[in-house]
Design a protein around this motif. Structure first.
Motif, PDB file in Angstrom:
ATOM      1  N   ASP A 224      -0.354   4.434  -0.193  1.00 54.52           N
ATOM      2  CA  ASP A 224       0.799   5.275  -0.328  1.00 54.52           C
ATOM      3  C   ASP A 224       1.623   5.197   0.869  1.00 54.52           C
ATOM      4  OD1 ASP A 224      -1.246   6.600   0.636  1.00 54.52           O
ATOM      5  OD2 ASP A 224      -0.591   8.636  -0.127  1.00 54.52           O
TER       6      ASP A 224
ATOM      7  N   ARG B 170      -0.002  -0.836 -10.217  1.00 52.73           N
ATOM      8  CA  ARG B 170       0.761  -1.361 -11.339  1.00 52.73           C
ATOM      9  C   ARG B 170       1.088  -3.001 -11.136  1.00 52.73           C
ATOM     10  NH1 ARG B 170       3.503   2.862 -13.589  1.00 52.73           N
ATOM     11  NH2 ARG B 170       3.491   4.753 -12.281  1.00 52.73           N
TER      12      ARG B 170
ATOM     13  N   GLN C 236      -1.051   1.478  -5.528  1.00 50.66           N
ATOM     14  CA  GLN C 236      -0.529   3.118  -5.742  1.00 50.66           C
ATOM     15  C   GLN C 236      -1.328   3.964  -5.069  1.00 50.66           C
ATOM     16  OE1 GLN C 236       2.139   3.564  -8.458  1.00 50.66           O
ATOM     17  NE2 GLN C 236       2.134   5.943  -8.545  1.00 50.66           N
ATOM     18  N   SER C 237      -2.666   4.086  -5.437  1.00 52.29           N
ATOM     19  CA  SER C 237      -3.666   5.012  -5.095  1.00 52.29           C
ATOM     20  C   SER C 237      -5.050   4.479  -4.927  1.00 52.29           C
ATOM     21  CB  SER C 237      -3.511   6.339  -6.255  1.00 52.29           C
ATOM     22  OG  SER C 237      -2.405   6.843  -6.409  1.00 52.29           O
TER      23      SER C 237
ATOM     24  N   HIS D 261      -3.365   9.208 -12.127  1.00 45.57           N
ATOM     25  CA  HIS D 261      -2.328   9.113 -11.208  1.00 45.57           C
ATOM     26  C   HIS D 261      -1.123   8.226 -11.402  1.00 45.57           C
ATOM     27  CE1 HIS D 261      -5.407   9.684  -7.431  1.00 45.57           C
ATOM     28  NE2 HIS D 261      -5.819  10.052  -8.662  1.00 45.57           N
ATOM     29  N   LEU D 262      -1.218   7.235 -12.035  1.00 41.36           N
ATOM     30  CA  LEU D 262      -0.121   6.483 -12.463  1.00 41.36           C
ATOM     31  C   LEU D 262       1.133   7.275 -13.285  1.00 41.36           C
ATOM     32  CD1 LEU D 262      -1.852   3.138 -13.246  1.00 41.36           C
ATOM     33  CD2 LEU D 262      -0.441   3.570 -11.500  1.00 41.36           C
ATOM     34  N   THR D 263       0.462   8.296 -14.280  1.00 39.23           N
ATOM     35  CA  THR D 263       1.469   9.213 -14.967  1.00 39.23           C
ATOM     36  C   THR D 263       1.951  10.192 -13.957  1.00 39.23           C
ATOM     37  OG1 THR D 263      -0.054   8.646 -16.945  1.00 39.23           O
ATOM     38  CG2 THR D 263       1.515  10.849 -16.925  1.00 39.23           C
ATOM     39  N   ALA D 264       1.320  10.622 -13.286  1.00 36.89           N
ATOM     40  CA  ALA D 264       1.902  11.497 -12.251  1.00 36.89           C
ATOM     41  C   ALA D 264       2.530  11.161 -11.117  1.00 36.89           C
ATOM     42  CB  ALA D 264       0.556  12.483 -11.445  1.00 36.89           C
ATOM     43  N   GLN D 265       2.629   9.792 -10.801  1.00 38.50           N
ATOM     44  CA  GLN D 265       3.321   9.276  -9.847  1.00 38.50           C
ATOM     45  C   GLN D 265       3.947   7.910 -10.462  1.00 38.50           C
ATOM     46  OE1 GLN D 265       0.638   8.582  -6.343  1.00 38.50           O
ATOM     47  NE2 GLN D 265      -0.186  10.403  -6.709  1.00 38.50           N
ATOM     48  N   PRO D 266       4.933   7.953 -10.993  1.00 37.55           N
ATOM     49  CA  PRO D 266       5.848   6.828 -11.414  1.00 37.55           C
ATOM     50  C   PRO D 266       6.124   6.179 -10.438  1.00 37.55           C
ATOM     51  CG  PRO D 266       7.152   9.032 -11.931  1.00 37.55           C
ATOM     52  CD  PRO D 266       5.737   9.317 -11.585  1.00 37.55           C
ATOM     53  N   SER D 267       6.202   4.719 -10.541  1.00 32.63           N
ATOM     54  CA  SER D 267       6.848   3.640  -9.599  1.00 32.63           C
ATOM     55  C   SER D 267       8.145   4.299  -9.067  1.00 32.63           C
ATOM     56  CB  SER D 267       6.977   2.269 -10.163  1.00 32.63           C
ATOM     57  OG  SER D 267       7.507   1.479  -9.245  1.00 32.63           O
ATOM     58  N   SER D 268       8.390   4.293  -7.912  1.00 30.93           N
ATOM     59  CA  SER D 268       9.781   4.607  -7.130  1.00 30.93           C
ATOM     60  C   SER D 268      10.402   3.281  -6.613  1.00 30.93           C
ATOM     61  CB  SER D 268       9.500   5.529  -6.284  1.00 30.93           C
ATOM     62  OG  SER D 268       8.761   5.483  -5.064  1.00 30.93           O
TER      63      SER D 268
END
Length: 315
Positions: free
Chosen positions: A175, A225, A277-278, A306-313
């Protein structure tokens, strides 16, 4: 995008961003920005990036580190920024011995027909790294070539640099690396056959053949992702394992395996890209396949969370 291993076939006149540019991070992008759109006012100028091969530090030390962005990946990123040619200037003993004045006159002016130059504030060049960015600006000015010196870029009071990004990845902080790169750190490779043990455990994996000169981050398990360009799929939630698979692998080779959480199909021989991502956990050895299977299932649940809580920006 033209990739040149020397100066002989370079298209000129040129507008040049000069530096090493491993990673094409946010600081590099600011150095590149002044030459991106020169075609509009100067249609005969070619926006170019000039870098060194090998890296001067590697040339003198003999330690050739893997890259954040190997040449093909670097060229793809630069093309997206409007750069039309990437010139890999062979770093030789002869080049290293040029004085700053000789480098500007012989390389930038005589061979590249430079009309505009951009460098970072910390750029050094010439014999013994004796030339600074300010020296380059002064020497080029005498040749009538405007030179932009781009200040260092910071994030959270830390200077953004290739070495800082390497450290973040080595510590399992994708990150932080993404914040400095301006995009997630990406691993990409052709999907090749593996031992298919993941399929037997209920979590089939795609084994990636990563370029040998690509920097791998800290070994362990990541949420990421995935993208399958040939099949038109993007942003597939995925779990990635990097390491030697100590519970299964007897030959201790390093593997990069991706389990796609919401996709099934055949992708052998295709390009698969994974944006980290994480970091979920370090690699570890399990005494039984049952314990390993349970941990893999838990990794999938954690990754999805993790991926649900942190959508790709990032686009």
């Amino acid at each position: 995008m033209r990739i040149l291993d020397g100066l002989d076939s370079a298209s000129g006149p040129t507008a040049i961003a000069l530096g090493n540019f491993d990673g094409i991070h946010l600081g590099h992008q600011q150095v590149i920005a002044p030459v991106q759109a020169v075609r509009h006012p100067h249609p005969d100028w070619t926006p170019s990036v000039v870098t060194f091969n090998p890296h001067p530090q590697a040339f003198f030390s003999g330690n050739y580190l893997p890259s954040l962005t190997p040449t093909a990946e670097k060229a793809e990123l630069l093309a997206g920024l409007g750069i039309e040619q990437l010139i890999l200037l062979p770093f030789t003993r002869e080049l290293a011995n040029l004085t700053p004045e000789q480098f500007v006159a012989d390389v930038l002016v005589a061979q590249l027909q430079a009309r505009q130059i951009s460098v970072g504030q910390d750029f050094r060049f010439g014999r013994g790294r004796s030339g600074s960015a300010q020296d380059l600006q002064a020497i080029a000015q005498r040749q009538g070539i405007p030179t932009t010196i781009v200040p260092l870029l910071k994030h959270r009071d830390l200077r953004i640099s290739s070495s800082a990004i390497r450290k973040a990845l080595d510590q399992g902080q994708p990150d932080l690396a993404a914040a400095w790169l301006g995009r997630p750190y990406r691993l990409a490779g052709c999907v090749v056959p593996g031992q298919q043990l993941g399929r037997q455990l209920g979590t089939p994996t795609a084994n990636l053949q990563i370029p040998a000169d690509k920097l791998l981050p800290r070994w362990g398990v990541y949420a990421g992702r995935a993208h399958l360009p040939e099949q038109g799929f993007r942003d597939l939630p995925a779990v990635l394992n990097i390491g030697q698979r100590p519970s299964l692998n007897g030959d201790r080779t390093i593997s990069v395996e991706v389990h796609l959480l919401d996709w099934q199909g055949d992708c052998y021989g295709q390009l698969l890209q994974i944006d980290l991502q994480s970091f979920l956990r370090p690699e570890q050895k399990f005494d039984t396949l049952t314990a390993l299977t349970q941990q893999i299932q838990q990794d999938c649940r954690t990754a999805r969370s993790h991926l649900t809580a942190q959508p790709s920006s990032f686009a």
